[in-house]
Design a protein around this motif. Structure first.
Motif, PDB file in Angstrom:
ATOM      1  N   THR A 194      30.508  39.553  43.486  1.00 46.25           N
ATOM      2  CA  THR A 194      31.572  40.657  43.630  1.00 46.25           C
ATOM      3  C   THR A 194      30.562  41.620  44.739  1.00 46.25           C
ATOM      4  O   THR A 194      32.004  42.811  46.095  1.00 46.25           O
ATOM      5  CB  THR A 194      33.023  41.203  43.110  1.00 46.25           C
ATOM      6  N   ASP A 195      29.460  41.556  45.199  1.00 46.26           N
ATOM      7  CA  ASP A 195      28.775  42.751  46.215  1.00 46.26           C
ATOM      8  C   ASP A 195      29.575  42.696  47.391  1.00 46.26           C
ATOM      9  O   ASP A 195      29.532  43.795  48.150  1.00 46.26           O
ATOM     10  CB  ASP A 195      26.918  42.186  45.782  1.00 46.26           C
ATOM     11  N   ASN A 196      29.263  41.595  47.745  1.00 47.17           N
ATOM     12  CA  ASN A 196      29.626  41.586  49.175  1.00 47.17           C
ATOM     13  C   ASN A 196      31.344  42.505  49.429  1.00 47.17           C
ATOM     14  O   ASN A 196      31.531  42.798  50.473  1.00 47.17           O
ATOM     15  CB  ASN A 196      30.440  40.551  49.590  1.00 47.17           C
ATOM     16  N   LEU A 197      32.105  42.082  48.361  1.00 38.99           N
ATOM     17  CA  LEU A 197      33.350  42.845  48.651  1.00 38.99           C
ATOM     18  C   LEU A 197      33.571  44.443  48.883  1.00 38.99           C
ATOM     19  O   LEU A 197      33.588  44.995  50.005  1.00 38.99           O
ATOM     20  CB  LEU A 197      34.134  42.265  48.106  1.00 38.99           C
ATOM     21  N   TYR A 223      35.236  50.419  42.618  1.00 40.59           N
ATOM     22  CA  TYR A 223      34.280  49.863  41.279  1.00 40.59           C
ATOM     23  C   TYR A 223      35.549  48.094  40.880  1.00 40.59           C
ATOM     24  O   TYR A 223      36.678  48.541  41.756  1.00 40.59           O
ATOM     25  CB  TYR A 223      34.680  49.816  40.146  1.00 40.59           C
ATOM     26  N   ILE A 224      34.677  47.421  41.148  1.00 38.57           N
ATOM     27  CA  ILE A 224      36.188  45.678  41.418  1.00 38.57           C
ATOM     28  C   ILE A 224      35.718  44.687  40.305  1.00 38.57           C
ATOM     29  O   ILE A 224      34.737  45.093  39.661  1.00 38.57           O
ATOM     30  CB  ILE A 224      35.202  45.007  42.165  1.00 38.57           C
ATOM     31  N   ARG A 225      36.916  44.900  39.444  1.00 38.61           N
ATOM     32  CA  ARG A 225      36.613  45.059  37.458  1.00 38.61           C
ATOM     33  C   ARG A 225      37.558  43.555  37.906  1.00 38.61           C
ATOM     34  O   ARG A 225      38.138  42.889  38.769  1.00 38.61           O
ATOM     35  CB  ARG A 225      37.752  45.633  36.456  1.00 38.61           C
ATOM     36  N   ARG A 226      36.813  41.827  36.705  1.00 37.98           N
ATOM     37  CA  ARG A 226      37.648  40.858  37.507  1.00 37.98           C
ATOM     38  C   ARG A 226      38.148  40.502  35.293  1.00 37.98           C
ATOM     39  O   ARG A 226      37.323  41.006  34.660  1.00 37.98           O
ATOM     40  CB  ARG A 226      35.989  40.099  37.419  1.00 37.98           C
ATOM     41  N   PHE A 227      39.242  40.204  36.307  1.00 36.84           N
ATOM     42  CA  PHE A 227      39.756  39.647  35.174  1.00 36.84           C
ATOM     43  C   PHE A 227      40.224  37.863  34.439  1.00 36.84           C
ATOM     44  O   PHE A 227      40.194  37.001  35.573  1.00 36.84           O
ATOM     45  CB  PHE A 227      41.567  40.286  34.758  1.00 36.84           C
ATOM     46  N   TRP A 228      40.315  37.459  33.622  1.00 40.73           N
ATOM     47  CA  TRP A 228      40.321  35.988  33.882  1.00 40.73           C
ATOM     48  C   TRP A 228      41.532  35.523  32.521  1.00 40.73           C
ATOM     49  O   TRP A 228      42.269  36.856  32.267  1.00 40.73           O
ATOM     50  CB  TRP A 228      39.426  35.861  32.296  1.00 40.73           C
ATOM     51  N   PHE A 229      42.043  34.877  33.013  1.00 32.98           N
ATOM     52  CA  PHE A 229      42.702  33.805  33.087  1.00 32.98           C
ATOM     53  C   PHE A 229      44.520  34.789  33.355  1.00 32.98           C
ATOM     54  O   PHE A 229      44.718  35.267  31.828  1.00 32.98           O
ATOM     55  CB  PHE A 229      42.768  33.282  31.656  1.00 32.98           C
ATOM     56  N   PRO A 230      45.483  34.694  33.778  1.00 33.10           N
ATOM     57  CA  PRO A 230      45.141  34.175  35.449  1.00 33.10           C
ATOM     58  C   PRO A 230      43.489  35.275  36.174  1.00 33.10           C
ATOM     59  O   PRO A 230      43.269  35.853  35.681  1.00 33.10           O
ATOM     60  CB  PRO A 230      46.114  34.918  35.671  1.00 33.10           C
ATOM     61  N   ALA A 231      43.040  34.780  36.771  1.00 35.94           N
ATOM     62  CA  ALA A 231      41.825  35.410  37.277  1.00 35.94           C
ATOM     63  C   ALA A 231      42.547  35.945  38.830  1.00 35.94           C
ATOM     64  O   ALA A 231      43.266  35.848  39.475  1.00 35.94           O
ATOM     65  CB  ALA A 231      41.067  34.142  38.124  1.00 35.94           C
ATOM     66  N   ARG A 232      42.058  37.424  38.141  1.00 37.09           N
ATOM     67  CA  ARG A 232      42.110  38.537  39.249  1.00 37.09           C
ATOM     68  C   ARG A 232      41.348  39.483  39.771  1.00 37.09           C
ATOM     69  O   ARG A 232      40.703  39.825  38.988  1.00 37.09           O
ATOM     70  CB  ARG A 232      43.929  39.349  39.011  1.00 37.09           C
ATOM     71  N   LEU A 233      41.472  40.597  40.388  1.00 38.55           N
ATOM     72  CA  LEU A 233      40.514  41.370  40.915  1.00 38.55           C
ATOM     73  C   LEU A 233      41.420  42.677  40.648  1.00 38.55           C
ATOM     74  O   LEU A 233      42.297  42.698  41.246  1.00 38.55           O
ATOM     75  CB  LEU A 233      39.834  41.674  42.414  1.00 38.55           C
ATOM     76  N   LYS A 234      40.596  43.583  40.010  1.00 37.68           N
ATOM     77  CA  LYS A 234      41.234  45.248  40.586  1.00 37.68           C
ATOM     78  C   LYS A 234      39.915  46.053  40.709  1.00 37.68           C
ATOM     79  O   LYS A 234      39.107  46.077  40.727  1.00 37.68           O
ATOM     80  CB  LYS A 234      41.765  45.832  39.045  1.00 37.68           C
ATOM     81  N   ILE A 235      40.741  46.564  42.570  1.00 39.19           N
ATOM     82  CA  ILE A 235      40.349  46.967  43.208  1.00 39.19           C
ATOM     83  C   ILE A 235      40.043  48.564  42.721  1.00 39.19           C
ATOM     84  O   ILE A 235      41.006  49.358  42.784  1.00 39.19           O
ATOM     85  CB  ILE A 235      40.199  46.788  44.236  1.00 39.19           C
ATOM     86  N   ILE A 236      39.559  49.335  42.458  1.00 37.24           N
ATOM     87  CA  ILE A 236      38.942  50.809  41.930  1.00 37.24           C
ATOM     88  C   ILE A 236      38.530  52.186  43.104  1.00 37.24           C
ATOM     89  O   ILE A 236      37.505  51.538  43.236  1.00 37.24           O
ATOM     90  CB  ILE A 236      38.651  50.971  40.916  1.00 37.24           C
ATOM     91  N   ILE A 237      39.459  52.543  43.492  1.00 35.95           N
ATOM     92  CA  ILE A 237      38.741  53.167  44.780  1.00 35.95           C
ATOM     93  C   ILE A 237      38.543  54.186  44.581  1.00 35.95           C
ATOM     94  O   ILE A 237      39.258  55.514  43.615  1.00 35.95           O
ATOM     95  CB  ILE A 237      39.281  53.308  46.022  1.00 35.95           C
ATOM     96  N   ILE A 238      37.250  54.876  45.276  1.00 35.43           N
ATOM     97  CA  ILE A 238      36.772  57.064  44.960  1.00 35.43           C
ATOM     98  C   ILE A 238      36.733  57.187  46.054  1.00 35.43           C
ATOM     99  O   ILE A 238      35.733  56.825  46.453  1.00 35.43           O
ATOM    100  CB  ILE A 238      35.012  56.475  43.583  1.00 35.43           C
ATOM    101  N   GLU A 239      37.242  57.954  46.221  1.00 27.96           N
ATOM    102  CA  GLU A 239      37.198  58.472  47.338  1.00 27.96           C
ATOM    103  C   GLU A 239      36.566  60.098  47.492  1.00 27.96           C
ATOM    104  O   GLU A 239      36.450  60.414  46.688  1.00 27.96           O
ATOM    105  CB  GLU A 239      39.031  58.782  47.973  1.00 27.96           C
ATOM    106  N   ARG A 240      36.143  60.341  48.648  1.00 27.93           N
ATOM    107  CA  ARG A 240      35.512  61.832  48.707  1.00 27.93           C
ATOM    108  C   ARG A 240      36.605  62.688  49.032  1.00 27.93           C
ATOM    109  O   ARG A 240      38.221  62.204  48.911  1.00 27.93           O
ATOM    110  CB  ARG A 240      35.117  61.574  50.572  1.00 27.93           C
ATOM    111  N   THR A 241      36.576  63.876  48.857  1.00 31.26           N
ATOM    112  CA  THR A 241      36.839  64.927  48.006  1.00 31.26           C
ATOM    113  C   THR A 241      36.940  64.990  49.624  1.00 31.26           C
ATOM    114  O   THR A 241      36.660  65.858  49.839  1.00 31.26           O
ATOM    115  CB  THR A 241      36.522  65.785  47.349  1.00 31.26           C
ATOM    116  N   PRO A 242      38.425  65.536  50.840  1.00 28.97           N
ATOM    117  CA  PRO A 242      38.933  66.720  51.268  1.00 28.97           C
ATOM    118  C   PRO A 242      38.563  68.150  51.278  1.00 28.97           C
ATOM    119  O   PRO A 242      39.050  68.504  50.229  1.00 28.97           O
ATOM    120  CB  PRO A 242      40.261  66.223  51.915  1.00 28.97           C
TER     121      PRO A 242
END
Length: 285
Positions: free
Chosen positions: A109-112, A126-145
């Motif tokens: 997932t480095d390119n993603l 952070y990108i978490r991979r889940f097995w069966f069924p295959a799926r991705l969880k995109i966890i965004i850490i944002e800058r603090t305004p």
């Protein structure tokens, strides 16, 4: 013991040995046959396990669909923890990459992550991979305004600075009402905000915090249209501080006694002048 008994006994023992030897051969044959059956059974089980593993690994549930990044409704994609970056911008960043259809546990997932990190408000992901069924969880850490920028008092903010001094443009405005920042009014003339660094942003935030602490009221905005004549607006009064320099922080201490006095006046006040050693209250004519 007679001579006849002495001659019969050795013959009997010989027959007995032959019978035992025959029995042992039968036992060995049975054990060999049983071992062959066991080996055959293990081989069959091994082949079945390998075949089952092959079938399982070939199941499509182990792989992302080729259209996993086509829509936010995709069951193979989940985007969380983003309050500034819209989901569709994260999806657009993911679309810069071709969906990897290898089994999910082999997908890198480095390119993603690299694509998402190009979004200005994103500090980490952070990108978490889940097995069966295959799926991705995109966890965004944002800058603090920390502070927002507006060209006029009545105009909504057009940009914001994060706590690390990064300027984020209007593509990510407006911010959510849950995100508390200091509103700074500036034309960019004399002190162009596009050249501000982390120190400048921190100093403006510090000024707002000191005013709030001394006055007990929330800062509505900092009027920085003239860097040599700065105003800070709180609900009770507009505070004129003059030039934005190191001495401006000491001036905020006077608000502890001045704000209660201003509240007792029945006259309309234009601003509270703290530029000089003596305090002045400018009445609205």
């Amino acid at each position: 013991m007679s001579d006849e008994e002495l001659t019969v006994h050795p013959r009997y023992r010989q027959k007995r040995r032959l019978k035992q030897a025959r029995l042992h051969r039968q036992i060995r044959k049975s054990q060999k046959r049983l071992n062959q059956i066991r080996a055959m059974f293990k081989f069959v089980v091994f082949v079945m396990v390998v075949a089952l593993c092959y079938v399982i690994l070939k199941m499509p549930q182990w792989r992302l669909h080729t259209n996993a990044f086509d829509s936010l409704e995709s069951p193979a994609l989940e985007i969380v923890n983003n309050k500034i970056v819209p989901d569709h911008k994260v999806l657009s960043a993911l679309r810069r990459n071709q969906v990897n259809t290898k089994p999910i546990f082999l997908v890198k997932t480095d390119n993603l992550k690299e694509s998402i990190m190009k979004l200005e408000p994103v500090q980490d992901v952070y990108i978490r991979r889940f097995w069966f069924p295959a799926r991705l969880k995109i966890i965004i850490i944002e800058r603090t305004p920390m502070i927002t920028i507006s060209p006029d008092i009545e105009v909504p903010p057009i940009a914001f600075f994060s706590s690390d001094g990064k300027l984020i443009g209007r593509d990510y405005m407006p911010l959510s009402p849950d995100i508390k920042t200091v509103k700074v009014i500036t034309y960019g003339v004399g002190d162009d905000y596009r050249n501000w660094d982390k120190t400048k942003v921190t100093n403006l935030k510090k000024l707002a915090m000191l005013v709030e602490y001394a006055s007990g009221e929330q800062v509505e905005y900092i009027d920085y249209r003239d860097p040599k004549d700065v105003y800070v607006k709180i609900p009770t009064v507009n505070i004129r501080l003059g030039s934005f320099n190191a001495g401006v922080y000491d001036k905020t201490n006077r608000l502890r006694t001045l704000v209660p006095q201003v509240k007792m006046l029945n006259k309309k006040i234009k601003y509270l002048d703290l530029r000089w050693d003596s305090n002045f209250i400018k009445l609205d004519e």
